[in-house]
Design an enzyme around this catalytic site. Structure first.
Site, mmCIF file in Angstrom:
data_model
loop_
_atom_site.group_PDB
_atom_site.id
_atom_site.type_symbol
_atom_site.label_atom_id
_atom_site.label_comp_id
_atom_site.label_asym_id
_atom_site.label_seq_id
_atom_site.Cartn_x
_atom_site.Cartn_y
_atom_site.Cartn_z
ATOM 1 N N TYR A 156 0.827 -1.206 0.000
ATOM 2 C CA TYR A 156 0.000 0.000 0.000
ATOM 3 C C TYR A 156 0.871 1.269 0.000
ATOM 4 O O TYR A 156 0.672 2.178 -0.811
ATOM 5 C CB TYR A 156 -0.891 -0.027 1.242
ATOM 6 C CG TYR A 156 -1.913 1.075 1.344
ATOM 7 C CD1 TYR A 156 -3.111 1.005 0.640
ATOM 8 C CD2 TYR A 156 -1.688 2.178 2.173
ATOM 9 C CE1 TYR A 156 -4.060 2.010 0.764
ATOM 10 C CE2 TYR A 156 -2.636 3.185 2.299
ATOM 11 C CZ TYR A 156 -3.822 3.094 1.588
ATOM 12 O OH TYR A 156 -4.753 4.084 1.703
ATOM 13 N N LYS A 216 1.234 4.095 -2.930
ATOM 14 C CA LYS A 216 0.918 5.499 -2.646
ATOM 15 C C LYS A 216 2.134 6.400 -2.923
ATOM 16 O O LYS A 216 1.994 7.514 -3.424
ATOM 17 C CB LYS A 216 0.448 5.659 -1.193
ATOM 18 C CG LYS A 216 -0.874 4.954 -0.891
ATOM 19 C CD LYS A 216 -2.016 5.457 -1.766
ATOM 20 C CE LYS A 216 -3.380 4.932 -1.339
ATOM 21 N NZ LYS A 216 -4.469 5.410 -2.221
#
Lengths: 80, 248
Positions: free
Chosen positions: B154, B158
Site C-alpha cells: 500500500y 501510494k
C-alpha cells in the site's frame, strides 16, 4: 485516397493542432525545426489523425516520423 | 463555475470518494460516481447529489481492468460530455508483513492503487488536452512518505502515485492541466472503524492535532484542487493529516 487528398487532410488537422498557417504545412516541413512542435504536439497531431481517418497508430510506428511528408506516408500506409 | 465540467471519481461508493463526489456535485460538476461492487452505496451518493440539485451518474469501474475503465468513461462522456476532472481515489488494502506477503497481494494492491490511476489518466488525458483544461487529483496517503509496517504494498503504491502525478504534471502542464496529490492521514471511515481501539489511541497520539480527520475534510481539499482557484497548483502533495507527516 490519393496523396494530395491525404496531404490536404493532414494539413487541416495540423493547422488546428499546431496553431500554424496552412501554407507552412508542406511535405518537407519538419515538426520540430520548422513547425516548433514538441512531443506533446505530435501526440495531439497523431490523435487528430487517428480520429480524422479512423485509424490506429501504435507508438512504434511513430519512429522516424519527423516531417509532414512522413505523416502523410503513415496515414496512407494505414489506409491501404 | 462558468462551464459545467464533468468529473469522475473512482471508489466513490463510500468514504473519502463518496464525500468527494457529493462535494463536487454541490460545486456544480457533473459527477461520474465510480464503484466496483457496492452499487447501493453509489446509488445513495448519486441520490444525495441529485437531491442537492446536482448532476450525477453511477458507473461500475474496476480500475484494474482497462475494459471496465473504457466502458465507464464512455458512459459518463455520453451522458455529460468530456471528462476534464479526474479523481483517482479507488484503493484496496491487503496488509501483511513484507516477508510474509504473497506476490498476489503485492500485485493486487499495486494494480489497483497505482496502475489503476495510471490507466485512468491515460484514458482521460486526451480529452483534457483537447479542452486545454484538466484537473487530476490522485488520493495518496501519509503512509506513502512515512512507510507503514504491514502495508509495504500500500505504501509503495501510494509513494508511486507521487512520481506518477509529478511526471504527468510536467507532461501536461502546457495544456492547462494540473495534477496533484492529496495525502490523507488517519481518517474516520468504515476501513478505520474496524481498527482496535488501542491502535486508534496510538495513532491519535502521533497526530499533532490529536484526532482522526473526517472524510469531508479530505473532500473539501480535493474540491479546491478541482476548482478554477487552484489553477496555479500542480505537482503538489497536499497533506490532510493533522500534521502527522509534516517534514516529509
Amino acid at each position: 485516397m490519393d496523396r494530395s487528398h491525404a496531404l490536404e487532410a493532414v494539413r487541416e488537422v495540423a493547422t488546428e493542432v499546431l496553431s500554424v498557417e496552412a501554407d507552412q504545412i508542406v511535405e518537407s516541413a519538419r515538426f520540430k525545426e520548422d513547425l516548433d512542435a514538441d512531443s506533446l504536439d505530435l501526440v495531439e497531431l497523431v490523435m487528430g489523425l487517428e480520429e480524422r481517418f479512423d485509424i490506429q497508430v501504435p507508438e512504434e510506428d511513430l519512429d522516424g516520423v519527423t516531417t509532414i511528408g512522413h505523416a502523410v506516408d503513415l496515414v496512407l500506409s494505414k489506409l491501404s | 463555475m462558468s462551464v459545467r465540467r464533468t468529473a469522475i471519481v473512482t471508489g466513490a461508493s463510500k468514504g473519502i470518494g463518496a464525500a468527494t463526489a457529493i462535494r463536487l456535485g454541490a460545486s456544480g460538476f457533473h459527477v461520474g460516481v465510480g464503484y466496483v461492487s457496492d452499487a447501493d452505496g453509489a446509488n445513495a451518493v448519486v441520490a444525495a447529489i441529485l437531491q442537492a440539485s446536482g448532476s450525477a451518474l453511477p458507473v461500475c469501474i474496476d480500475v484494474a481492468e482497462p475494459s471496465s475503465i473504457e466502458a465507464a468513461c464512455t458512459s459518463v462522456e455520453s451522458e455529460f460530455g468530456a471528462i476534464t476532472v479526474l479523481v483517482n481515489n479507488a484503493g484496496i488494502t491487503r496488509d501483511g508483513l513484507s516477508m510474509r506477503m504473497s506476490e498476489e497481494n503485492w500485485n493486487a494492491v499495486i494494480n489497483t492503487n497505482l496502475t489503476g490511476a495510471f490507466s485512468m489518466i491515460k484514458r482521460c488525458s486526451p480529452a483534457m488536452m483537447k479542452a486545454r483544461y484538466g484537473r487530476i487529483i490522485n488520493v495518496a496517503s501519509a503512509s506513502g512518505q512515512l512507510g507503514s509496517a504491514g502495508q509495504a504494498n500500500y505504501a509503495a503504491a501510494k509513494a508511486g502515485l507521487v512520481g506518477l502525478t509529478r511526471s504527468v504534471a510536467r507532461e501536461l502542464g502546457s495544456r492547462g492541466i494540473t495534477a496533484n496529490i492529496v495525502a490523507p492521514g488517519p481518517i474516520r471511515t468504515a476501513m478505520t472503524a474496524e481498527m482496535p481501539q488501542a491502535w486508534i489511541d496510538k495513532l491519535e497520539a502521533q497526530v499533532p492535532l490529536g484526532r482522526f480527520g473526517t472524510v469531508d475534510e479530505v473532500a473539501t481539499t480535493i474540491d479546491f484542487l478541482c476548482s478554477e482557484a487552484a489553477a496555479y497548483i500542480t505537482g503538489a502533495i497536499i497533506p490532510v493529516d493533522g500534521g502527522l507527516a509534516m517534514g516529509h
